[in-house]
Design an enzyme around this catalytic site. Structure first.
Site, PDB file in Angstrom:
ATOM      1  N   ARG A  63       0.830  -1.217   0.000  1.00 42.35           N
ATOM      2  CA  ARG A  63       0.000   0.000   0.000  1.00 42.35           C
ATOM      3  C   ARG A  63       0.858   1.259   0.000  1.00 42.35           C
ATOM      4  NH1 ARG A  63      -2.643  -3.819   2.849  1.00 42.35           N
ATOM      5  NH2 ARG A  63      -1.676  -3.132   4.793  1.00 42.35           N
ATOM      6  N   GLU A 100       5.741 -10.364  15.461  1.00 47.90           N
ATOM      7  CA  GLU A 100       5.252 -10.914  16.732  1.00 47.90           C
ATOM      8  C   GLU A 100       5.766 -12.351  16.899  1.00 47.90           C
ATOM      9  OE1 GLU A 100       1.084 -10.433  16.933  1.00 47.90           O
ATOM     10  OE2 GLU A 100       0.953 -11.229  18.976  1.00 47.90           O
TER      11      GLU A 100
END
Ligand code: AMP
Length: 178
Positions: A63, A100
């Protein structure tokens, strides 16, 4: 301007539990499909960086390409892309960053940024800041100078901007919670 920013905020759609449970995905496609608001978004960024001597806008896959390419055109700057591993055809530099669970990497063509070029790093959103920090590392490896990192959306509660110190971090919209 405040009203414009409020309209941009309303055009962003929250998608709970995408791409995995517990994440609220900020979907910018309704913003992109509104010509007036897409233009406002790019103009807000262009107004801020027009006088900053930006040579290259660097967009982060994917994006960041949409926002970054439009902004580069507006600034009359070059545009350079940073992609996930294995996508770029020529010789690359690579920088890894923590996720993560595990890690990921970003790559850039080794001749994408002339040395000492002034580079503005662009993505749609900053969360933990790991992606943008890897982009900063790539610009430094290539001998460029980071002007700032700029985003449409900042998830402020994740404190990603702390990872990007001492560089300028700018965002149009901030979210203090999900
Ligand atoms: P980070 O490295 O944690 O700052 O993550 C930023 C990158 O992941 C950007 O390229 C974003 O497009 C994407 N991203 C992370 N969290 C979200 C979210 N909640 N909604 C949309 N995109 C996200």
């Amino acid at each position: 301007m405040d009203q414009e920013i409020a309209e941009i905020r309303r055009a962003i759609r929250d998608i709970p539990n995408f791409p995995k449970p517990g994440v609220v995905f900020k979907d910018i496609t309704p913003l992109l499909s509104n010509g007036r608001l897409f233009k406002s978004t790019i103009d807000l960024l262009a107004d801020r960086y027009r006088s900053k001597g930006v040579d290259i806008v660097l967009g982060i896959e994917s994006r960041g390409f949409i926002i970054g390419a439009a902004l580069a055109y507006r600034l009359g700057a070059g545009f350079c892309i940073v992609r996930k591993p294995g996508k770029l055809p020529y010789e690359t530099h690579s920088a890894s960053y923590e996720l993560e669970y595990g890690s990921d990497a970003l790559e850039v063509h080794r001749d994408a940024i002339p040395s000492h070029a002034r580079v503005l790093i662009i993505d749609d959103l900053i969360a933990t800041g790991g992606t943008a920090a890897a982009a900063i590392a790539l610009v430094s490896q290539l001998g460029g100078e980071v002007v700032a990192c700029a985003f449409v959306i900042e998830l402020s509660f994740l404190k990603g901007r702390e990872k990007l110190k001492p560089y300028e971090v700018f965002s149009i919209l901030q979210y203090d919670s999900e």
